[in-house]
Design a protein around this motif. Sequence first.
Motif, short mmCIF file in Angstrom:
data_model
loop_
_atom_site.label_atom_id
_atom_site.label_comp_id
_atom_site.label_asym_id
_atom_site.label_seq_id
_atom_site.Cartn_x
_atom_site.Cartn_y
_atom_site.Cartn_z
N LEU A 116 0.85 -1.19 0.00
CA LEU A 116 0.00 0.00 0.00
C LEU A 116 0.88 1.25 0.00
CD1 LEU A 116 -1.74 -2.33 1.45
CD2 LEU A 116 -3.08 -0.45 2.38
N SER A 117 0.58 2.17 -0.87
CA SER A 117 1.34 3.42 -0.96
C SER A 117 0.50 4.47 -1.66
CB SER A 117 2.65 3.19 -1.74
OG SER A 117 3.35 4.41 -1.94
N LEU A 118 0.77 5.73 -1.37
CA LEU A 118 0.10 6.83 -2.07
C LEU A 118 0.92 7.31 -3.26
CD1 LEU A 118 -1.10 9.00 0.97
CD2 LEU A 118 -2.27 7.09 -0.16
N THR A 119 2.16 6.81 -3.37
CA THR A 119 3.07 7.34 -4.39
C THR A 119 3.63 6.31 -5.35
OG1 THR A 119 4.97 7.07 -2.91
CG2 THR A 119 3.80 9.18 -2.82
N ALA A 120 3.49 5.02 -5.06
CA ALA A 120 4.12 3.99 -5.88
C ALA A 120 3.20 2.80 -6.06
CB ALA A 120 5.44 3.54 -5.24
N GLU A 121 3.36 2.12 -7.19
CA GLU A 121 2.57 0.93 -7.48
C GLU A 121 3.18 -0.33 -6.87
OE1 GLU A 121 -0.39 0.70 -9.19
OE2 GLU A 121 -0.42 2.89 -9.11
N ASP A 172 5.97 6.21 3.57
CA ASP A 172 5.66 6.26 2.14
C ASP A 172 4.97 4.99 1.65
OD1 ASP A 172 6.97 8.83 1.55
OD2 ASP A 172 8.80 7.75 2.12
N ALA A 173 5.08 3.91 2.42
CA ALA A 173 4.44 2.65 2.03
C ALA A 173 4.33 1.75 3.24
CB ALA A 173 5.24 1.95 0.93
N ILE A 174 3.37 0.84 3.21
CA ILE A 174 3.23 -0.18 4.25
C ILE A 174 2.94 -1.51 3.59
CG2 ILE A 174 2.46 1.41 6.06
CD1 ILE A 174 -0.41 0.54 5.54
N LEU A 189 -7.68 -1.43 -1.52
CA LEU A 189 -6.60 -0.53 -1.11
C LEU A 189 -5.21 -0.89 -1.64
CD1 LEU A 189 -7.52 0.33 2.59
CD2 LEU A 189 -7.86 1.71 0.54
N PRO A 190 -4.83 -2.17 -1.75
CA PRO A 190 -3.47 -2.46 -2.21
C PRO A 190 -3.20 -1.95 -3.62
CG PRO A 190 -4.48 -4.40 -1.22
CD PRO A 190 -5.57 -3.40 -1.39
N LYS A 191 -1.98 -1.43 -3.81
CA LYS A 191 -1.55 -1.04 -5.15
C LYS A 191 -1.04 -2.26 -5.91
CE LYS A 191 -2.38 3.36 -5.18
NZ LYS A 191 -1.32 4.37 -5.31
N SER A 192 -0.51 -3.24 -5.18
CA SER A 192 -0.04 -4.48 -5.79
C SER A 192 0.09 -5.54 -4.70
CB SER A 192 1.32 -4.27 -6.49
OG SER A 192 2.29 -3.81 -5.57
N LEU A 193 0.26 -6.79 -5.12
CA LEU A 193 0.43 -7.90 -4.21
C LEU A 193 1.81 -8.52 -4.42
CD1 LEU A 193 -3.12 -9.53 -4.53
CD2 LEU A 193 -2.29 -8.01 -2.73
N ILE A 194 2.42 -8.98 -3.34
CA ILE A 194 3.78 -9.51 -3.39
C ILE A 194 3.74 -10.98 -3.81
CG2 ILE A 194 5.90 -9.84 -2.08
CD1 ILE A 194 5.09 -6.90 -2.32
N ASP A 195 4.61 -11.36 -4.74
CA ASP A 195 4.71 -12.75 -5.20
C ASP A 195 5.07 -13.65 -4.01
OD1 ASP A 195 5.63 -15.24 -6.20
OD2 ASP A 195 6.23 -14.32 -8.09
N PRO A 196 4.22 -14.63 -3.67
CA PRO A 196 4.47 -15.44 -2.47
C PRO A 196 5.59 -16.46 -2.63
CG PRO A 196 2.53 -16.26 -3.61
CD PRO A 196 2.97 -15.03 -4.35
N VAL A 197 6.02 -16.72 -3.87
CA VAL A 197 7.15 -17.62 -4.08
C VAL A 197 8.45 -16.83 -3.97
CG1 VAL A 197 8.30 -19.19 -5.69
CG2 VAL A 197 5.80 -19.19 -5.50
N GLU A 198 8.48 -15.64 -4.56
CA GLU A 198 9.67 -14.80 -4.48
C GLU A 198 9.87 -14.28 -3.06
OE1 GLU A 198 13.03 -12.72 -5.05
OE2 GLU A 198 12.15 -14.22 -6.38
N CYS A 199 8.79 -13.89 -2.39
CA CYS A 199 8.84 -13.39 -1.01
C CYS A 199 7.81 -14.14 -0.19
CB CYS A 199 8.58 -11.89 -0.97
SG CYS A 199 9.91 -10.87 -1.62
N PRO A 200 8.14 -15.33 0.31
CA PRO A 200 7.15 -16.12 1.05
C PRO A 200 6.61 -15.37 2.26
CG PRO A 200 9.09 -17.44 0.54
CD PRO A 200 9.43 -16.02 0.19
N PRO A 201 5.30 -15.43 2.48
CA PRO A 201 4.70 -14.78 3.64
C PRO A 201 5.02 -15.52 4.93
CG PRO A 201 3.05 -15.97 2.39
CD PRO A 201 4.32 -16.06 1.60
#
Length: 317
Positions: A116-121, A172-174, A189-201
Amino acid sequence: MPTQPLVRIGARGSKLSRAQSGQIQRRIAASLGVPPEEAETACPLVIISTTGDRVQDRRLQEIGGKGLFTKEIEEALLDGRIDCAVHSMKDMPALLPAGLCIAAVPEREDPRDAFLSLTAERLEDLAQGARLGTASLRRQAQSLHRRPDLDVEMLRGNVDTRIAKLEAGEVDAILLACSGLKRLGLSHLPKSLIDPVECPPAPGQGALAIETREGDCELPWVKALQHAPTMITVAAERGALTALEASCKTAVGAHAWMQNGTLKLVVEALSSDGRQRFRHAAETELSQLAQPEASARDLGLSLGYAVKAAAGDAIGH
């Protein structure tokens, strides 16, 4: 109308916990044959304040770890003041108090982290030296691994609090769990979602844990909440959690998923500054196994031990 509660459900007082517990409350009531309008009477939510909720000015690892979100609720369960507890699985320590068990894991919501960010995707689009707010050591380490220039600031509080701080320009982001946003009706609300294989939750992220006393884990209303595929993938991730002795003091991610009868798992641990990352991935065929949940846990344990051996003293304890 029941004259006394049939199942008392323990939960934290946050808006997200109430939303999650409300979903489970309705499912338990339905499995007991209770009309929706009588769900609150038959299966009341018992709100319990936890240390993790009360102390908001320090990281969890400084005050005792993730068990601070479960300790008081588990005490109520052991004392017989409640009959089950609804937790976010990612808040559950690897080891449970004697006499308690994770009796059911309902179907999982989206396990990914949301940006989530107001300035970046995306995280990659943030300006040099941008401020990223998070209280998660895993999110900190993974973000610094990708963007070592970022200024990571400690940001605790419930979902609304963190979003308000973002909107006020304090960061600037959370990064938040996508599952929590969806359960709160905030999936826009999210601008994008993080790849769970590249960055496992976090292990178990997106799943709920229904905790009961050991003697109650076979009750019909408990079994009605179980979702076998989710219980298998979560068992794999928590196997890795156990092997790595992971807590809020260790940056650990694990993501398991099913694909055509095959369980796939990726596990990673990072140094807190993100400079060192240790990853292992593997898969196992589950369709022919008599005990797929146990086999999934064994896979998680083996990968967790492999990561631990590779990392040595590079990751926290």
